[in-house]
Every structure is written in C-alpha cells, then in structure tokens.
Scaffold this motif. Structure first.
Motif, PDB file in Angstrom:
ATOM      1  N   ARG A  27       0.863  -1.164  -0.006  1.00  0.00           N
ATOM      2  CA  ARG A  27      -0.009  -0.028   0.043  1.00  0.00           C
ATOM      3  C   ARG A  27       0.816   1.142   0.002  1.00  0.00           C
ATOM      4  O   ARG A  27       0.663   2.351  -0.685  1.00  0.00           O
ATOM      5  CB  ARG A  27      -0.959   0.073   1.265  1.00  0.00           C
ATOM      6  N   THR A  28       1.880   1.295   0.739  1.00  0.00           N
ATOM      7  CA  THR A  28       2.843   2.410   0.965  1.00  0.00           C
ATOM      8  C   THR A  28       3.570   2.638  -0.476  1.00  0.00           C
ATOM      9  O   THR A  28       3.592   3.665  -1.271  1.00  0.00           O
ATOM     10  CB  THR A  28       4.016   2.170   1.805  1.00  0.00           C
ATOM     11  N   ILE A  29       4.061   1.581  -1.267  1.00  0.00           N
ATOM     12  CA  ILE A  29       4.667   1.553  -2.507  1.00  0.00           C
ATOM     13  C   ILE A  29       3.509   2.235  -3.502  1.00  0.00           C
ATOM     14  O   ILE A  29       3.897   2.979  -4.223  1.00  0.00           O
ATOM     15  CB  ILE A  29       5.197   0.411  -2.992  1.00  0.00           C
ATOM     16  N   ILE A  30       2.193   1.825  -3.648  1.00  0.00           N
ATOM     17  CA  ILE A  30       1.487   2.153  -4.564  1.00  0.00           C
ATOM     18  C   ILE A  30       1.071   3.544  -4.253  1.00  0.00           C
ATOM     19  O   ILE A  30       1.076   4.412  -4.937  1.00  0.00           O
ATOM     20  CB  ILE A  30      -0.102   1.412  -4.333  1.00  0.00           C
ATOM     21  N   ASP A  31       0.988   4.002  -2.807  1.00  0.00           N
ATOM     22  CA  ASP A  31       0.662   5.393  -2.674  1.00  0.00           C
ATOM     23  C   ASP A  31       1.832   6.403  -3.167  1.00  0.00           C
ATOM     24  O   ASP A  31       1.676   7.378  -3.404  1.00  0.00           O
ATOM     25  CB  ASP A  31       0.478   5.700  -1.074  1.00  0.00           C
ATOM     26  N   ALA A  32       3.238   5.872  -2.838  1.00  0.00           N
ATOM     27  CA  ALA A  32       4.235   6.422  -3.370  1.00  0.00           C
ATOM     28  C   ALA A  32       4.304   6.622  -4.709  1.00  0.00           C
ATOM     29  O   ALA A  32       4.579   7.689  -5.482  1.00  0.00           O
ATOM     30  CB  ALA A  32       5.296   5.814  -2.846  1.00  0.00           C
ATOM     31  N   ALA A  33       4.064   5.772  -5.500  1.00  0.00           N
ATOM     32  CA  ALA A  33       4.014   5.809  -7.014  1.00  0.00           C
ATOM     33  C   ALA A  33       2.937   6.741  -7.549  1.00  0.00           C
ATOM     34  O   ALA A  33       3.333   7.662  -8.426  1.00  0.00           O
ATOM     35  CB  ALA A  33       3.556   4.276  -7.526  1.00  0.00           C
ATOM     36  N   ARG A  34       1.689   6.780  -7.000  1.00  0.00           N
ATOM     37  CA  ARG A  34       0.717   7.620  -7.246  1.00  0.00           C
ATOM     38  C   ARG A  34       1.140   9.203  -7.031  1.00  0.00           C
ATOM     39  O   ARG A  34       1.038  10.036  -7.828  1.00  0.00           O
ATOM     40  CB  ARG A  34      -0.612   7.482  -6.632  1.00  0.00           C
ATOM     41  N   ALA A  35       1.896   9.222  -5.816  1.00  0.00           N
ATOM     42  CA  ALA A  35       2.509  10.708  -5.554  1.00  0.00           C
ATOM     43  C   ALA A  35       3.480  11.068  -6.506  1.00  0.00           C
ATOM     44  O   ALA A  35       3.569  12.347  -6.639  1.00  0.00           O
ATOM     45  CB  ALA A  35       2.937  10.643  -4.053  1.00  0.00           C
ATOM     46  N   LYS A  36       4.175  10.187  -6.871  1.00  0.00           N
ATOM     47  CA  LYS A  36       5.154  10.629  -7.960  1.00  0.00           C
ATOM     48  C   LYS A  36       4.510  10.666  -9.463  1.00  0.00           C
ATOM     49  O   LYS A  36       5.281  11.043 -10.514  1.00  0.00           O
ATOM     50  CB  LYS A  36       6.269   9.395  -8.174  1.00  0.00           C
ATOM     51  N   GLY A  37       3.252  10.611  -9.457  1.00  0.00           N
ATOM     52  CA  GLY A  37       2.501  10.603 -10.775  1.00  0.00           C
ATOM     53  C   GLY A  37       2.705   9.504 -11.795  1.00  0.00           C
ATOM     54  O   GLY A  37       2.515   9.612 -12.935  1.00  0.00           O
ATOM     55  N   LEU A  38       3.157   8.366 -11.176  1.00  0.00           N
ATOM     56  CA  LEU A  38       3.399   7.163 -12.018  1.00  0.00           C
ATOM     57  C   LEU A  38       1.899   6.775 -12.448  1.00  0.00           C
ATOM     58  O   LEU A  38       0.756   6.806 -11.747  1.00  0.00           O
ATOM     59  CB  LEU A  38       4.050   6.133 -11.391  1.00  0.00           C
ATOM     60  N   THR A  39       1.423   6.068 -13.615  1.00  0.00           N
ATOM     61  CA  THR A  39       0.318   5.699 -14.011  1.00  0.00           C
ATOM     62  C   THR A  39       0.202   4.312 -14.137  1.00  0.00           C
ATOM     63  O   THR A  39      -0.812   3.490 -14.379  1.00  0.00           O
ATOM     64  CB  THR A  39      -0.261   6.422 -15.341  1.00  0.00           C
ATOM     65  N   ARG A  40       1.282   3.606 -14.061  1.00  0.00           N
ATOM     66  CA  ARG A  40       1.436   2.024 -14.223  1.00  0.00           C
ATOM     67  C   ARG A  40       2.531   1.538 -13.209  1.00  0.00           C
ATOM     68  O   ARG A  40       3.785   2.190 -13.104  1.00  0.00           O
ATOM     69  CB  ARG A  40       1.747   1.462 -15.503  1.00  0.00           C
ATOM     70  N   LEU A  41       2.291   0.587 -12.501  1.00  0.00           N
ATOM     71  CA  LEU A  41       2.952   0.034 -11.497  1.00  0.00           C
ATOM     72  C   LEU A  41       3.247  -1.660 -11.924  1.00  0.00           C
ATOM     73  O   LEU A  41       1.890  -2.235 -11.998  1.00  0.00           O
ATOM     74  CB  LEU A  41       2.720   0.138  -9.991  1.00  0.00           C
ATOM     75  N   SER A  42       4.394  -2.252 -12.219  1.00  0.00           N
ATOM     76  CA  SER A  42       4.425  -3.613 -12.350  1.00  0.00           C
ATOM     77  C   SER A  42       5.343  -4.222 -11.669  1.00  0.00           C
ATOM     78  O   SER A  42       6.020  -3.563 -10.885  1.00  0.00           O
ATOM     79  CB  SER A  42       4.842  -3.541 -13.902  1.00  0.00           C
ATOM     80  N   LEU A  43       5.370  -5.515 -11.814  1.00  0.00           N
ATOM     81  CA  LEU A  43       6.257  -6.425 -10.975  1.00  0.00           C
ATOM     82  C   LEU A  43       6.443  -7.753 -11.858  1.00  0.00           C
ATOM     83  O   LEU A  43       5.851  -8.168 -12.661  1.00  0.00           O
ATOM     84  CB  LEU A  43       5.666  -6.567  -9.435  1.00  0.00           C
ATOM     85  N   GLU A  44       7.703  -8.276 -11.151  1.00  0.00           N
ATOM     86  CA  GLU A  44       7.949  -9.610 -11.630  1.00  0.00           C
ATOM     87  C   GLU A  44       7.963 -10.274 -10.316  1.00  0.00           C
ATOM     88  O   GLU A  44       8.637 -10.072  -9.412  1.00  0.00           O
ATOM     89  CB  GLU A  44       9.233  -9.791 -12.567  1.00  0.00           C
ATOM     90  N   THR A  45       7.543 -11.608 -10.123  1.00  0.00           N
ATOM     91  CA  THR A  45       7.642 -12.616  -9.300  1.00  0.00           C
ATOM     92  C   THR A  45       7.808 -13.827  -9.857  1.00  0.00           C
ATOM     93  O   THR A  45       7.672 -14.374 -10.703  1.00  0.00           O
ATOM     94  CB  THR A  45       6.348 -12.312  -8.251  1.00  0.00           C
ATOM     95  N   GLY A  46       7.970 -14.912  -8.864  1.00  0.00           N
ATOM     96  CA  GLY A  46       8.205 -16.501  -9.282  1.00  0.00           C
ATOM     97  C   GLY A  46       7.073 -16.911  -9.575  1.00  0.00           C
ATOM     98  O   GLY A  46       5.670 -16.594  -8.949  1.00  0.00           O
TER      99      GLY A  46
END
Length: 158
Positions: A93-112
C-alpha cells in the motif's frame, strides 16, 4: 507496525536481503532470479521501505522508477514469522501510494511461479494487479510471472 523509508543499508536490512536472496535462489535457476543485491537497492531511482515492530525489522519493499509514468515493485519480502499479519499488504500500500504521489500511472512487478510465491501472488491480485507481458528488460521465462496495476483507475488496497 511502523513503515519508513530506509535511506541507507543497515546490518538488519542486509540480513533481510540475504534471507530474501536465499528464498528466491531456492525457487528457480540463477538466470531466472531477478532480486537485487543491497548495493543496487540504494540508487537514485529506487526508494526502499522497511517495516518494524519495535526494534525488529519485519519486512521490506521498494519502488523503482522506470520512466516518468512507470514504476516497478522490487524486493518485497516479509520475515517468515510475520507472514499473514498484514506486513506485506502495508508495504505494498505504501509503494502504491508513493507511485501515485510521483505521478506514475502504471506499476508492474515480476515474481516467481514457484508455489512458494502463491501468497505473494494472491496479495498482488487482491491489490488489483493483473497479468501482463514482460516489461522493461525482462523476457518470457517459465519461472517468472509479470503483473501490472493501472494507477489511474485502481484503488489502493485496503
């Protein structure tokens, strides 16, 4: 639980990164493990957060800015004894909120894809992430699952 930005590595953080490395390395061949060493987590394009309960470091996660509109979740890990207590959800939740605050419109990830990553995948899906093709420098790999979240239409996880 307290979540805060970690401006520089500490011995406790290095220990948690080593635990994360051991976990990841035990699930796939080396060429399929995309975790970052401590030295690559403290760069201008990456922000690291850690969770604490009292003096104990219980989890970590990071946001890597890929472009002015895109970011990547990196190095999510919760100590085994803390799993199921909301630590990872709070960090995400903290990462998503920070991404929004930076003006990012997409957040992606790689997992196993190893079944040991099942709880993490469930967490990401519950937060609104959905399957996507490889992004950035990633390539198709049977040991990798790629997920993305459109930040303009998604709500932060509860």
């Amino acid at each position: 639980m307290q979540i805060a930005i970690l401006p520089a590595p500490t011995p406790a953080f290095e220990d948690l990164v080593n635990t994360h490395t051991d976990f990841c390395d035990g699930t796939a061949p080396a060429e399929s493990c995309h975790r970052l060493p401590v030295s690559r987590l403290f760069t201008p394009d990456i922000t690291v957060w850690v969770a604490h309960e009292g003096d104990a470091l219980t989890g970590m996660g990071a946001l890597k800015v890929l472009s002015p509109t895109e970011g990547e979740v990196k190095s999510m890990h919760t100590r085994a004894a803390q799993r199921g207590k909301g630590t990872a959800r709070a960090i995400l939740r903290t990462i998503i909120d920070a991404a929004r605050a930076k003006g990012l419109t997409r957040l992606s990830l790689e997992t196993g894809t190893n079944p040991l990553f099942g709880p993490a995948v469930a967490l990401y899906r519950a937060a609104g992430f959905s399957d996507c093709p490889p992004f950035g420098d990633y390539v198709l790999d049977p040991h990798s699952l790629f997920l993305t979240l459109e930040l303009t239409t998604a709500e932060a996880p509860a």
